[in-house]
Design a protein around this motif. Structure first.
Motif, short mmCIF file in Angstrom:
data_model
loop_
_atom_site.label_atom_id
_atom_site.label_comp_id
_atom_site.label_asym_id
_atom_site.label_seq_id
_atom_site.Cartn_x
_atom_site.Cartn_y
_atom_site.Cartn_z
N GLU A 197 -22.29 -30.58 -28.99
CA GLU A 197 -22.59 -29.16 -29.19
C GLU A 197 -23.80 -28.74 -28.37
OE1 GLU A 197 -24.67 -31.50 -32.45
OE2 GLU A 197 -22.65 -31.51 -31.66
N GLU A 198 -23.94 -27.43 -28.19
CA GLU A 198 -25.10 -26.88 -27.49
C GLU A 198 -26.27 -26.84 -28.46
OE1 GLU A 198 -25.27 -26.50 -24.43
OE2 GLU A 198 -23.23 -26.25 -23.76
N PRO A 199 -27.49 -26.92 -28.05
CA PRO A 199 -27.99 -27.00 -26.69
C PRO A 199 -28.03 -28.43 -26.15
CG PRO A 199 -29.86 -26.89 -28.15
CD PRO A 199 -28.61 -26.81 -29.01
N TYR A 200 -27.60 -29.40 -26.98
CA TYR A 200 -27.69 -30.80 -26.58
C TYR A 200 -26.95 -31.08 -25.27
CZ TYR A 200 -29.31 -31.10 -31.36
OH TYR A 200 -29.99 -30.90 -32.52
N LYS A 201 -25.75 -30.52 -25.15
CA LYS A 201 -24.94 -30.75 -23.95
C LYS A 201 -25.67 -30.26 -22.70
CE LYS A 201 -20.67 -29.30 -24.10
NZ LYS A 201 -19.44 -28.51 -23.97
N GLU A 202 -26.17 -29.04 -22.77
CA GLU A 202 -26.80 -28.45 -21.58
C GLU A 202 -28.12 -29.13 -21.24
OE1 GLU A 202 -28.01 -24.19 -19.60
OE2 GLU A 202 -27.17 -24.21 -21.62
N VAL A 203 -28.92 -29.44 -22.25
CA VAL A 203 -30.21 -30.10 -22.00
C VAL A 203 -29.98 -31.47 -21.38
CG1 VAL A 203 -32.25 -31.12 -23.10
CG2 VAL A 203 -31.50 -28.82 -23.75
N PHE A 204 -29.02 -32.22 -21.91
CA PHE A 204 -28.71 -33.55 -21.36
C PHE A 204 -28.24 -33.42 -19.91
CE2 PHE A 204 -25.96 -37.12 -20.37
CZ PHE A 204 -26.74 -38.20 -20.77
N THR A 205 -27.34 -32.49 -19.66
CA THR A 205 -26.79 -32.27 -18.31
C THR A 205 -27.89 -31.88 -17.33
OG1 THR A 205 -24.67 -31.62 -19.25
CG2 THR A 205 -25.08 -30.97 -16.98
N LEU A 206 -28.75 -30.96 -17.73
CA LEU A 206 -29.83 -30.52 -16.84
C LEU A 206 -30.81 -31.65 -16.55
CD1 LEU A 206 -30.58 -27.02 -18.40
CD2 LEU A 206 -29.53 -27.46 -16.18
N ARG A 207 -31.08 -32.47 -17.56
CA ARG A 207 -32.05 -33.57 -17.38
C ARG A 207 -31.46 -34.71 -16.55
NH1 ARG A 207 -37.23 -35.00 -16.92
NH2 ARG A 207 -37.55 -37.09 -17.66
N VAL A 208 -30.23 -35.13 -16.88
CA VAL A 208 -29.64 -36.30 -16.23
C VAL A 208 -29.00 -35.95 -14.89
CG1 VAL A 208 -27.88 -38.09 -16.45
CG2 VAL A 208 -29.32 -37.51 -18.40
N PHE A 209 -28.12 -34.95 -14.88
CA PHE A 209 -27.41 -34.62 -13.65
C PHE A 209 -28.20 -33.63 -12.79
CE2 PHE A 209 -23.93 -35.62 -16.72
CZ PHE A 209 -23.58 -36.81 -16.15
N SER A 214 -42.09 -29.76 -25.67
CA SER A 214 -41.76 -30.77 -26.68
C SER A 214 -40.36 -30.51 -27.25
CB SER A 214 -42.81 -30.83 -27.78
OG SER A 214 -42.85 -29.64 -28.51
N TRP A 215 -39.95 -29.24 -27.35
CA TRP A 215 -38.59 -28.92 -27.80
C TRP A 215 -37.58 -29.54 -26.83
CZ3 TRP A 215 -34.60 -26.52 -25.25
CH2 TRP A 215 -33.46 -26.23 -26.01
N ALA A 216 -37.86 -29.41 -25.53
CA ALA A 216 -36.95 -29.96 -24.51
C ALA A 216 -36.87 -31.48 -24.64
CB ALA A 216 -37.42 -29.57 -23.11
N ARG A 217 -38.00 -32.13 -24.86
CA ARG A 217 -38.02 -33.60 -25.02
C ARG A 217 -37.23 -34.04 -26.25
NH1 ARG A 217 -41.80 -35.97 -21.73
NH2 ARG A 217 -43.38 -34.58 -20.92
N VAL A 218 -37.51 -33.39 -27.37
CA VAL A 218 -36.84 -33.76 -28.62
C VAL A 218 -35.34 -33.51 -28.51
CG1 VAL A 218 -36.61 -33.10 -31.06
CG2 VAL A 218 -38.88 -33.42 -30.07
N THR A 219 -34.96 -32.37 -27.96
CA THR A 219 -33.54 -32.04 -27.81
C THR A 219 -32.84 -33.05 -26.90
OG1 THR A 219 -34.08 -29.71 -28.13
CG2 THR A 219 -31.92 -30.20 -27.20
N PHE A 220 -33.50 -33.43 -25.81
CA PHE A 220 -32.92 -34.42 -24.90
C PHE A 220 -32.73 -35.76 -25.61
CE2 PHE A 220 -33.60 -37.93 -21.86
CZ PHE A 220 -32.43 -37.77 -21.12
N HIS A 221 -33.75 -36.22 -26.33
CA HIS A 221 -33.64 -37.51 -27.00
C HIS A 221 -32.60 -37.48 -28.13
CE1 HIS A 221 -36.58 -39.55 -24.61
NE2 HIS A 221 -37.40 -38.52 -24.74
N ARG A 222 -32.50 -36.36 -28.80
CA ARG A 222 -31.45 -36.23 -29.81
C ARG A 222 -30.07 -36.24 -29.17
NH1 ARG A 222 -34.18 -31.54 -33.61
NH2 ARG A 222 -35.63 -32.93 -34.68
#
Length: 159
Positions: A110-122, A139-147
């Motif tokens: 689900e969003e925002p996890y999908k988009e944050v992961f995609t932006l960080r990794v890809f 810190s929201w971006a970090r926590v969301t990425f790690h989740r």
């Protein structure tokens, strides 16, 4: 040279690279980047200066890319045969299967996890850049990425 030409010359590569990381397609990245600058030119008066110009342009690019994707979903296309590269066939299959498996799991995230992961990794964006895109804290971006990573690992283990 006009002020907008200067902006175009300064930020084209950054926006293009960002879109390329999302699309993984040179032609699509070129098209979306051109459309991004066209939209930016039409709406330059709406830029409030609350963020960096590059972040504003990448936000336009992201929205333009997702609109493009929505339009593409309406069309069913046959699979385009992949061209062989210098890698061995075994490597290609392994990497392709792993990549496909990851994308399959990402598709169900689900969003925002999908988009944050995609932006960080890809997209290889920093947490600061991601936080600016979402207008949230770093810190929201970090926590969301790690989740999102934890959710992806759980989903991969379930398969």
């Amino acid at each position: 040279m006009t002020e907008f030409e200067s902006i175009y010359n300064q930020y084209f590569r950054e926006v293009y690279s960002f879109v390329l990381s999302l699309s993984r397609n040179d032609k699509v990245a070129e098209e979306i980047t051109q459309e991004t600058f066209f939209k930016a030119l039409k709406n330059i008066d709406k830029f409030k200066g609350n963020s960096k110009l590059s972040v504003w342009l990448c936000q336009i690019a992201k929205n333009t890319y997702f609109t493009y994707l929505d339009k593409q979903k309406r069309f069913v296309t046959d699979e385009i045969p992949e061209q062989a590269s210098e890698k061995s066939i075994g490597e290609m299959i392994l990497n392709k299967e792993e990549t496909f498996r990851l994308h399959k799991v990402l598709h169900h995230l689900e969003e925002p996890y999908k988009e944050v992961f995609t932006l960080r990794v890809f997209g290889e964006l920093s947490f600061k850049e991601i936080s600016e895109l979402f207008e949230k804290t770093e810190s929201w971006a970090r926590v969301t990425f790690h989740r999102s990573k934890r959710k992806i690992q759980d989903l991969l283990e379930e398969e």
